[in-house]
Design a protein around this motif. Structure first.
Motif, PDB file in Angstrom:
ATOM      1  N   LYS A 182       0.706  -1.273  -0.117  1.00  0.00           N
ATOM      2  CA  LYS A 182      -0.045  -0.001   0.092  1.00  0.00           C
ATOM      3  C   LYS A 182       1.032   1.131   0.042  1.00  0.00           C
ATOM      4  O   LYS A 182       1.824   1.265   0.568  1.00  0.00           O
ATOM      5  N   MET A 183       0.519   2.168  -0.893  1.00  0.00           N
ATOM      6  CA  MET A 183       1.384   3.414  -0.961  1.00  0.00           C
ATOM      7  C   MET A 183       0.706   4.485   0.234  1.00  0.00           C
ATOM      8  O   MET A 183      -0.456   4.864   0.129  1.00  0.00           O
ATOM      9  N   LEU A 184       1.712   4.667   1.277  1.00  0.00           N
ATOM     10  CA  LEU A 184       1.249   5.698   2.301  1.00  0.00           C
ATOM     11  C   LEU A 184       1.302   7.011   1.723  1.00  0.00           C
ATOM     12  O   LEU A 184       0.557   7.841   2.011  1.00  0.00           O
ATOM     13  N   GLN A 185       2.652   7.296   0.854  1.00  0.00           N
ATOM     14  CA  GLN A 185       2.569   8.422   0.506  1.00  0.00           C
ATOM     15  C   GLN A 185       3.130   8.382  -0.829  1.00  0.00           C
ATOM     16  O   GLN A 185       3.986   7.406  -1.344  1.00  0.00           O
ATOM     17  N   GLN A 186       2.914   9.448  -1.746  1.00  0.00           N
ATOM     18  CA  GLN A 186       3.405   9.245  -3.131  1.00  0.00           C
ATOM     19  C   GLN A 186       3.244  10.712  -3.798  1.00  0.00           C
ATOM     20  O   GLN A 186       2.177  11.199  -3.399  1.00  0.00           O
ATOM     21  N   PRO A 187       3.913  10.823  -4.900  1.00  0.00           N
ATOM     22  CA  PRO A 187       4.029  12.229  -5.592  1.00  0.00           C
ATOM     23  C   PRO A 187       2.631  12.354  -6.137  1.00  0.00           C
ATOM     24  O   PRO A 187       2.035  11.470  -6.912  1.00  0.00           O
ATOM     25  N   ASP A 188       2.167  13.433  -6.302  1.00  0.00           N
ATOM     26  CA  ASP A 188       0.782  13.744  -6.906  1.00  0.00           C
ATOM     27  C   ASP A 188       1.136  13.991  -8.446  1.00  0.00           C
ATOM     28  O   ASP A 188       1.193  15.348  -8.924  1.00  0.00           O
ATOM     29  N   HIS A 189       1.318  13.168  -9.191  1.00  0.00           N
ATOM     30  CA  HIS A 189       1.979  13.201 -10.550  1.00  0.00           C
ATOM     31  C   HIS A 189       1.016  12.300 -11.375  1.00  0.00           C
ATOM     32  O   HIS A 189       1.349  10.846 -10.846  1.00  0.00           O
ATOM     33  N   PRO A 190       0.666  12.375 -12.547  1.00  0.00           N
ATOM     34  CA  PRO A 190       0.120  11.290 -13.305  1.00  0.00           C
ATOM     35  C   PRO A 190       1.106  10.077 -13.539  1.00  0.00           C
ATOM     36  O   PRO A 190       0.491   9.037 -13.697  1.00  0.00           O
ATOM     37  N   GLN A 191       2.210  10.360 -13.960  1.00  0.00           N
ATOM     38  CA  GLN A 191       3.210   9.401 -14.173  1.00  0.00           C
ATOM     39  C   GLN A 191       3.404   8.386 -12.934  1.00  0.00           C
ATOM     40  O   GLN A 191       3.357   7.129 -12.920  1.00  0.00           O
ATOM     41  N   THR A 192       3.437   8.874 -11.801  1.00  0.00           N
ATOM     42  CA  THR A 192       3.391   8.179 -10.637  1.00  0.00           C
ATOM     43  C   THR A 192       2.027   7.313 -10.229  1.00  0.00           C
ATOM     44  O   THR A 192       2.254   6.155  -9.857  1.00  0.00           O
ATOM     45  N   THR A 193       1.133   7.972 -10.541  1.00  0.00           N
ATOM     46  CA  THR A 193      -0.217   7.362 -10.643  1.00  0.00           C
ATOM     47  C   THR A 193      -0.475   6.053 -11.575  1.00  0.00           C
ATOM     48  O   THR A 193      -0.677   4.876 -11.174  1.00  0.00           O
ATOM     49  N   ALA A 194       0.189   6.222 -12.658  1.00  0.00           N
ATOM     50  CA  ALA A 194       0.304   5.000 -13.525  1.00  0.00           C
ATOM     51  C   ALA A 194       1.178   3.883 -13.022  1.00  0.00           C
ATOM     52  O   ALA A 194       0.955   2.852 -13.413  1.00  0.00           O
ATOM     53  N   ALA A 195       2.356   4.596 -12.435  1.00  0.00           N
ATOM     54  CA  ALA A 195       3.627   3.610 -12.264  1.00  0.00           C
ATOM     55  C   ALA A 195       3.125   2.666 -11.030  1.00  0.00           C
ATOM     56  O   ALA A 195       3.636   1.457 -10.938  1.00  0.00           O
ATOM     57  N   VAL A 196       2.436   3.200 -10.005  1.00  0.00           N
ATOM     58  CA  VAL A 196       2.416   2.293  -8.847  1.00  0.00           C
ATOM     59  C   VAL A 196       1.956   0.965  -8.926  1.00  0.00           C
ATOM     60  O   VAL A 196       2.399  -0.016  -8.557  1.00  0.00           O
ATOM     61  N   PRO A 197       0.620   1.028  -9.806  1.00  0.00           N
ATOM     62  CA  PRO A 197       0.061  -0.506  -9.712  1.00  0.00           C
ATOM     63  C   PRO A 197       1.003  -1.419 -10.633  1.00  0.00           C
ATOM     64  O   PRO A 197       0.956  -2.582 -10.185  1.00  0.00           O
ATOM     65  N   VAL A 198       1.872  -0.984 -11.404  1.00  0.00           N
ATOM     66  CA  VAL A 198       2.861  -1.703 -12.075  1.00  0.00           C
ATOM     67  C   VAL A 198       4.155  -2.067 -11.133  1.00  0.00           C
ATOM     68  O   VAL A 198       4.483  -3.612 -11.035  1.00  0.00           O
ATOM     69  N   LEU A 199       4.212  -1.086 -10.187  1.00  0.00           N
ATOM     70  CA  LEU A 199       5.325  -1.509  -9.269  1.00  0.00           C
ATOM     71  C   LEU A 199       5.144  -2.698  -8.199  1.00  0.00           C
ATOM     72  O   LEU A 199       5.594  -3.580  -7.903  1.00  0.00           O
ATOM     73  N   VAL A 200       3.656  -2.186  -7.914  1.00  0.00           N
ATOM     74  CA  VAL A 200       2.958  -3.269  -6.936  1.00  0.00           C
ATOM     75  C   VAL A 200       2.868  -4.851  -7.666  1.00  0.00           C
ATOM     76  O   VAL A 200       3.134  -5.605  -6.803  1.00  0.00           O
TER      77      VAL A 200
END
Length: 236
Positions: A182-200
């Motif tokens: 689970k991401m507790l903190q992450q940058p508010d950025h579209p590329q981060t939003t798209a990257a997180v599910p891939v990383l998980v």
């Protein structure tokens, strides 16, 4: 009157054992040398939060009277036996504590028949074996419910500051297996939003922080992997 006195005394003496033992086919007689939590159950089996299981057997009818047990287990160990029903007979009254003591020592229904109370002994052993079988079935039906809860652990990774924003993960383990991130903190950025599910998804597949960096989210990916590794290390 002098002759009447001994008769009265003998009569009173004869009543003492009756006052001390008042078994009933419907009353409970606890015969256990090992203390256990007092748990009542109207069903065949009831489990406690501490691993205690109380099994109430079906009634075994004999020519002397009904026999029914309530057996308390701690895991597979028999910690107490309670007679719910027993024949109203002096030989049964004398036999029950012997049967219970042998049960607690043998931890099975493979115990000796008490001389003079063969019918009650056989019914007792039959009822006891049924309780042991029911306890084993209950244990196999849900053997690891509390164990899996005990082995499940959630660890927060380190919080990292990046030029894009903070990154911190929270990892759930079942034993050594990563079951959720689970991401507790992450940058508010579209590329981060798209990257997180891939990383998980890569984390759950690799079961480690040795995963690929997501193109277009390199900074977030590197911080994610560092925070993830910190959580893995903290798990121990």
């Amino acid at each position: 009157m002098k002759r009447a006195i001994p008769v009265v005394v003998l009569s009173i003496a004869g009543l003492v054992p009756v006052w001390l033992y008042q078994p009933s086919a419907q009353s409970s007689t606890v015969q256990a040398t090992t203390p256990a939590p007092s748990t009542s159950s109207s069903s065949s089996s009831s489990s406690g939060s501490s691993g205690t299981n109380v099994v109430t057997t079906t009634t075994v009818d004999t020519e002397k009277g009904p026999v029914q047990l309530q057996v308390t287990f701690s895991g597979t160990k028999i910690t107490a036996v309670k007679m719910l029903q027993q024949p109203d007979h002096p030989q049964t009254t004398a036999a029950v504590p012997v049967l219970v003591a042998e049960t607690l020592e043998a931890q099975s229904a493979d115990i000796d028949t008490v001389s003079g109370a063969t019918i009650t002994s056989d019914a007792y052993k039959e009822s006891l074996q049924a309780a042991i079988d029911d306890n084993a079935k209950a244990a196999s039906a849900s053997p690891s419910a509390s164990a899996s809860e005990a082995s499940s652990r959630t660890v927060d990774g380190s919080a990292l500051s990046t030029e894009k924003g903070p990154v911190q993960v929270q990892v759930t383990f079942s034993g050594t297996k990563i079951t959720a991130v689970k991401m507790l903190q992450q940058p508010d950025h579209p590329q981060t939003t798209a990257a997180v599910p891939v990383l998980v998804a890569e984390t759950l597949e690799a079961q480690s922080a040795d995963i690929d960096t997501v193109s277009g989210a390199t900074i977030t990916s590197e911080a994610y992997k560092e925070s993830l590794q910190a959580a893995i290390d903290a798990r121990g």
